[in-house]
Design an enzyme around this catalytic site. Sequence first.
Site, PDB file in Angstrom:
ATOM      1  N   TYR A   1      -0.476  -0.457   1.155  1.00 21.84           N
ATOM      2  CA  TYR A   1       0.933  -0.798   0.994  1.00 21.84           C
ATOM      3  C   TYR A   1       1.765   0.370   0.490  1.00 21.84           C
ATOM      4  O   TYR A   1       2.986   0.384   0.697  1.00 21.84           O
ATOM      5  CB  TYR A   1       1.055  -2.034   0.106  1.00 21.84           C
ATOM      6  CG  TYR A   1       0.471  -3.239   0.812  1.00 21.84           C
ATOM      7  CD1 TYR A   1       1.175  -3.856   1.841  1.00 21.84           C
ATOM      8  CD2 TYR A   1      -0.797  -3.709   0.505  1.00 21.84           C
ATOM      9  CE1 TYR A   1       0.633  -4.933   2.529  1.00 21.84           C
ATOM     10  CE2 TYR A   1      -1.336  -4.790   1.183  1.00 21.84           C
ATOM     11  CZ  TYR A   1      -0.623  -5.390   2.191  1.00 21.84           C
ATOM     12  OH  TYR A   1      -1.163  -6.452   2.882  1.00 21.84           O
TER      13      TYR A   1
ATOM     14  N   PHE B   1       1.061 -14.521  -6.048  1.00 21.94           N
ATOM     15  CA  PHE B   1       1.417 -15.278  -4.849  1.00 21.94           C
ATOM     16  C   PHE B   1       0.822 -14.619  -3.629  1.00 21.94           C
ATOM     17  O   PHE B   1       0.292 -13.520  -3.690  1.00 21.94           O
ATOM     18  CB  PHE B   1       2.944 -15.404  -4.706  1.00 21.94           C
ATOM     19  CG  PHE B   1       3.720 -14.131  -4.879  1.00 21.94           C
ATOM     20  CD1 PHE B   1       3.824 -13.222  -3.844  1.00 21.94           C
ATOM     21  CD2 PHE B   1       4.339 -13.844  -6.077  1.00 21.94           C
ATOM     22  CE1 PHE B   1       4.548 -12.049  -3.987  1.00 21.94           C
ATOM     23  CE2 PHE B   1       5.074 -12.672  -6.235  1.00 21.94           C
ATOM     24  CZ  PHE B   1       5.174 -11.787  -5.193  1.00 21.94           C
TER      25      PHE B   1
END
Length: 420
Positions: A130, A420
């Site tokens: 990422y 999450f």
Amino acid sequence: MSTPHAITPAAPQIREVPDAHLNRALDLASLVFHETYDKEERERYRRTLRRCDRLGAYTQDHLVGLLAAHRLHLSVPGGQLPCAGLTFVCVAPTHRRRGVLSALIAQLWRDCAAQGRPLAALWASEAAIYGRYGFGAATHLSTVEIDSTRPLALHIAPDPGPLRLLDAAQAPALLGPRYEASRSQRAGRPARDRLWWREQVLPEEDEDDDELSPPRIVVSGSEGDPCAGYAIYRTRGDDDGTPGLVQVHELEADTAPVTAALWSYLASIDLTGRVRAWGRPADDPLPLIAADPDQVRVTRQFPALWLRLVDLRAALTARAWARPVDLVLEVRDGMIPANHGRFRLTTDPAGPPNDTRCEPTADPADLALDIRDLAACYLGGTRLRHLARAGLVTEHVPGALRQLDAALHTEFLPFTHDEF
């Protein structure tokens, strides 16, 4: 004789994943993450995905890539901003290294622009991936452990007010205002609705350890009074001579004495000998108020929320600043052209609200940095000067680094606990 040519597989088509394909999405996630979902888990994840925006990569109607995004509102210094909270990001093993993830993320950037979401965020299982897409580690957590085989020794006296246990069904109404107050102090925290409280914060079973109890909630203050602090925790009894465990999920408090009272309670629960809080703020006061450093130990520190500035100008102008700024930033962004280039950032905290400006300019740069590193600093959790010492930020004009670093400063370090 002609030489045979390799046939290049057609690029997957990126489109929305409909509700009818949620089982396909979970099958792909199960394959990629090496998980087996039971019926209850599967239904819980279906509910999660229904609340998310969902992008799929399809080849001949087969789902080979998935990216879901929670529709979050993330606290930032001085307010909050819409944010795409990435989850269930996966690519089938047969389609890795074919640009599937890049295509999904490129579509996400377009969707964020259309929906007015200047931020994206995720919890990275593979951080190296990422960083290449412009995400920077914007918040950090500490794991703290307490030896509770003896009374917790503290430098300050715990608040003498009453503590009481709360039913989980009452939590959103009573704890919500206290949590919202913490969001105004610390950047990086998502807003919570009732469903988020129930399924993300207070699920009946801990998904990482099914031997832990259901969630318990202890609250500081008498019934009918505002909540001065609370702790959410689970317990596990003795096992083959291993002391029982108190696993702390969340602890919020108005004052240091209330903080001391909650930790003292957690360390005094019968038939337990350890307290573990896996994710505490990097500036958590507990290690400072502990009288015995051997009893309260920070056992791990790690990056938590990875942030991406999808709309650089919108993100910078929405944030509150601690000091005046008048600088030209040269930002490198190889994925979102609108973020790439030189921008003059001007702001004056003493001036009118929303008076910050961030405009393209041809003027020479005062500072040069990558969008990833600006994202890491955006919430106030990473010092720009530390990145400069690592060679990641270039100061072209003496004093520019100190000026922007001072302006980015926040009283409390950012903190993200909601996975999450």
